[in-house]
Design an enzyme around this catalytic site. Structure first.
Site, mmCIF file in Angstrom:
data_model
loop_
_atom_site.group_PDB
_atom_site.id
_atom_site.type_symbol
_atom_site.label_atom_id
_atom_site.label_comp_id
_atom_site.label_asym_id
_atom_site.label_seq_id
_atom_site.Cartn_x
_atom_site.Cartn_y
_atom_site.Cartn_z
ATOM 1 C CE LYS A 124 -3.019 2.693 3.138
ATOM 2 N NZ LYS A 124 -3.823 2.708 4.380
ATOM 3 C CD GLU A 144 -6.548 5.157 2.765
ATOM 4 O OE1 GLU A 144 -7.492 5.225 3.579
ATOM 5 O OE2 GLU A 144 -5.372 4.997 3.132
ATOM 6 N NE ARG A 185 -10.442 -1.314 4.453
ATOM 7 C CZ ARG A 185 -10.971 -1.458 5.658
ATOM 8 N NH1 ARG A 185 -12.102 -2.116 5.817
ATOM 9 N NH2 ARG A 185 -10.367 -0.950 6.717
ATOM 10 C CG ASP A 203 -5.373 7.994 4.700
ATOM 11 O OD1 ASP A 203 -6.321 8.578 4.137
ATOM 12 O OD2 ASP A 203 -5.514 7.001 5.448
ATOM 13 C CG ASP A 256 -9.629 7.572 6.992
ATOM 14 O OD1 ASP A 256 -8.583 7.514 6.307
ATOM 15 O OD2 ASP A 256 -9.647 7.840 8.212
ATOM 16 C CE LYS A 264 -6.272 8.919 8.158
ATOM 17 N NZ LYS A 264 -6.868 7.851 8.987
ATOM 18 C CG ASP A 269 -1.713 5.430 4.986
ATOM 19 O OD1 ASP A 269 -1.506 4.399 5.651
ATOM 20 O OD2 ASP A 269 -2.812 5.730 4.504
HETATM 21 N N1 BES Z 1 -3.912 4.747 7.060
HETATM 22 C C1 BES Z 1 -4.969 4.460 7.948
HETATM 23 C C2 BES Z 1 -4.569 3.507 9.081
HETATM 24 C C3 BES Z 1 -3.530 4.010 10.034
HETATM 25 C C4 BES Z 1 -3.905 4.590 11.230
HETATM 26 C C5 BES Z 1 -2.191 3.849 9.772
HETATM 27 C C6 BES Z 1 -2.957 5.035 12.115
HETATM 28 C C7 BES Z 1 -1.236 4.284 10.663
HETATM 29 C C8 BES Z 1 -1.621 4.877 11.848
HETATM 30 C C9 BES Z 1 -6.123 3.819 7.184
HETATM 31 O O1 BES Z 1 -6.248 4.207 5.871
HETATM 32 C C10 BES Z 1 -7.378 4.223 7.883
HETATM 33 O O2 BES Z 1 -7.657 5.380 7.885
HETATM 34 N N2 BES Z 1 -8.084 3.256 8.449
HETATM 35 C C11 BES Z 1 -9.284 3.520 9.126
HETATM 36 C C12 BES Z 1 -10.279 2.480 8.713
HETATM 37 C C13 BES Z 1 -11.690 2.765 9.144
HETATM 38 C C14 BES Z 1 -12.216 3.978 8.430
HETATM 39 C C15 BES Z 1 -12.523 1.558 8.862
HETATM 40 C C16 BES Z 1 -8.991 3.451 10.619
HETATM 41 O O3 BES Z 1 -8.174 2.638 11.038
HETATM 42 O O4 BES Z 1 -9.563 4.266 11.339
HETATM 43 ZN ZN ZN Z 2 -4.539 4.865 4.923
HETATM 44 MN MN MN Z 3 -7.398 5.995 5.663
#
Ligand code: BES
Ligand code: ZN
Ligand code: MN
Length: 490
Positions: free
Chosen positions: A251, A335, A337, A256, A333, A263, A274
């Site tokens: 990825k 994204e 996947r 992000d 968010d 966010k 990210d």
């Molecule tokens: N890039 C983030 C995950 C992340 C969080 C990486 C903190 C490193 C540190 C990912 O894209 C994300 O935002 N995931 C969301 C998923 C949710 C919306 C289902 C999350 O973990 O809140």
């Molecule tokens: Zn992300």
């Molecule tokens: Mn995200």
């Protein structure tokens, strides 16, 4: 980017210990045994080492003799190591020396070649800094470590593949530490193309090609950004001709913001990391090329930026993946996947890999579950998974398996499309893994590594200063050498 430490390997010259004008490192055992170099220092300093070991140092202790009389050195580091210390302990001792020496030249007097090589590796890994954006930093080239041994060639030979891994990990760290205005998707791709010089074959798929391939999921993430989405394919074919490669998929979200599902501001700056999955894939490919691994490995990264704009994907939009599955985007968010599912599908269609491993900073939930000590591991194949867990533990990189299962996959049922991109708060890392699982072809042994907690550690680790760690390069390199490399009878 960084100036990694330079090592020179020399035949032991006991007289140089007195005249060396930097730091000198010597070793003692918990029983108070001094090696020849330590004995030399002891004599020069009229018994200072003997006095140090009188109070019974424990294995792992590091003491310092500052401005030792009778020597030109600024300091002598006295490390206490058991004769049969294991690999992680020896590496840690090396890392300790890196922390202590600052920017001073170092002379280390070592014995056993393999142990010395591991110490060199630990030192190299910890001797990293990301200071390209600090204008005040003096960029010295005086980062020399002299390794003195009775058989210096043996030490150099044993250290070479490990230093290749260190260089791969540095490449990963540089990418992960780099801010998103510098590391755009285009800049990232350029850095990967530059690896052609190492013998890697590198191909960049641009947006028009991705559209032609039908990568509607990946493209939906990048469409709000002015930076073009790309997929970069890196090939290292050092193994048997025609044998199916291992595929590594990463990825690469260069930033992000969350997109329209924006966010919160606090901590958003960390989302420069990210692209950590893509960073590990790139660093591993670099290490494999540098040590000319006898294995076929392809690395594929999806490079996108997740931004809100008038053209961004909305919550509620339905997009079509390359596989053909339609996806309801509940949360923009989630994204990562969407990026991975298309690259994974492409990897399987194009290379029919013998195994596929994807890496991603995929969920915040994995940090809640496992903290910064272990990556989340998910797999449809016990053999592949166990091999990886063993490789990771040999390298001292934390990894912990979590379950998959139909009930989790069912959380992703969509009212209007084939699947939705989030499965609710419960088991967030597992439902994310189940989303990816859907894009794994039945016969492909697959493993997903959620590295959100380990790719970047605010407080640093034993082997990395604050920030990017390079987690995974050593473990994947080890997995390749344990399982995917041609052995030529050795
Ligand atoms: N890039 C983030 C995950 C992340 C969080 C990486 C903190 C490193 C540190 C990912 O894209 C994300 O935002 N995931 C969301 C998923 C949710 C919306 C289902 C999350 O973990 O809140
Ligand atoms: Zn992300
Ligand atoms: Mn995200």
């Amino acid at each position: 980017m960084v100036t990694p430490v330079q090592f020179t390997f020399e035949e032991t010259n006991i007289d140089e210990i007195a005249t060396f004008a930097g730091r000198v490192a010597v070793f003692v055992t918990p029983e108070g045994k001094l090696d020849p170099a330590a004995r030399r220092v002891n004599r020069l300093t009229k018994g200072a080492i003997a006095r140090l070991v009188e109070d019974e140092p424990k294995a792992g202790d590091a003491r310092v003799l500052a401005y030792p009389i009778g020597m030109a050195a600024e300091a002598v580091d006295v490390l206490c190591l058991e004769r049969n210390a294991d690999v992680p302990t020896v590496r840690k001792a090396g890392a300790e020396l890196a922390k202590k020496r600052g920017n001073k030249n170092l002379l280390m007097c070592v014995g056993n070649a393999n142990k010395a090589a591991e110490m060199v590796f630990g030192l190299a890994l910890r001797d990293y800094s990301f200071d390209v954006h600090k204008t005040s930093e003096v960029k010295e080239d005086a980062r020399q470590v002299t390794v003195m041994a009775t058989k210096p060639d043996e030490v150099a030979e044993a250290a070479a593949p490990l230093l290749a891994v260190a260089e791969g990990a540095f490449f990963t760290r540089d990418l992960v530490n780099e801010p998103a205005n510098v590391l755009t998707t285009t800049n990232f791709a350029e850095r990967l193309v530059a690896m052609q010089d190492l013998g890697l074959e590198v191909e960049v798929l641009e947006e028009d090609k991705l559209a032609e391939l039908g990568m509607g999921a990946l493209l939906s993430v990048g469409q709000g950004s002015d930076s073009p989405s790309k997929v970069v394919v890196m090939k290292w074919m050092g193994g048997e001709e025609g044998s199916a490669p291992l595929a590594l998929v990463g990825k690469g979200v260069v930033f992000d913001t969350g997109g329209i599902s924006l966010k919160p501001a606090a901590g958003m700056e960390d989302m420069t990391m990210d692209m950590g999955g893509a960073g590990v894939v790139a660093g591993t490919m670099r290490a494999l090329a540098l040590r000319k691994a006898k294995a076929n490995v392809v690395g594929l990264v999806g490079l996108v930026e997740n931004m809100p704009s008038g053209n961004a994907t909305r919550p509620g939009d339905v997009v079509t993946s390359m596989k053909g599955d339609t996806i309801e985007v509940i949360n923009t968010d989630a994204e990562g996947r969407l990026v991975l599912c298309d690259v994974m599908h492409y990897a399987q269609e194009t290379f029919k890999p013998s195994a596929m491993i994807d890496l991603a900073t995929l969920t915040g939930a994995v940090i809640i579950g496992l903290g910064h000590e272990n990556a989340g591991v998910f797999s449809n194949d016990d053999t592949l998974c166990n091999s990886f867990l063993r490789a990771a533990s040999q390298e001292g990189e934390g990894a912990w398996r979590l379950p998959l299962g139909k009930a989790y996959a069912d959380q992703l049922k969509s009212r209007i499309a084939d699947v939705k991109n989030v499965g609710g708060r419960a088991a967030g890392s597992i439902t994310a893994a189940e989303f990816l699982h859907r894009f794994v072809q039945d016969e492909t042994p697959w493993m997903h590594l959620d590295i959100a907690g380990v790719a970047h550690v605010a407080g640093g680790t034993d082997f990395a200063p604050k920030g990017a760690t390079g987690w995974g390069v050593a473990a994947l390199n080890r997995l390749v050498s344990n399982r995917f490399e041609v052995t030529d009878g050795k």
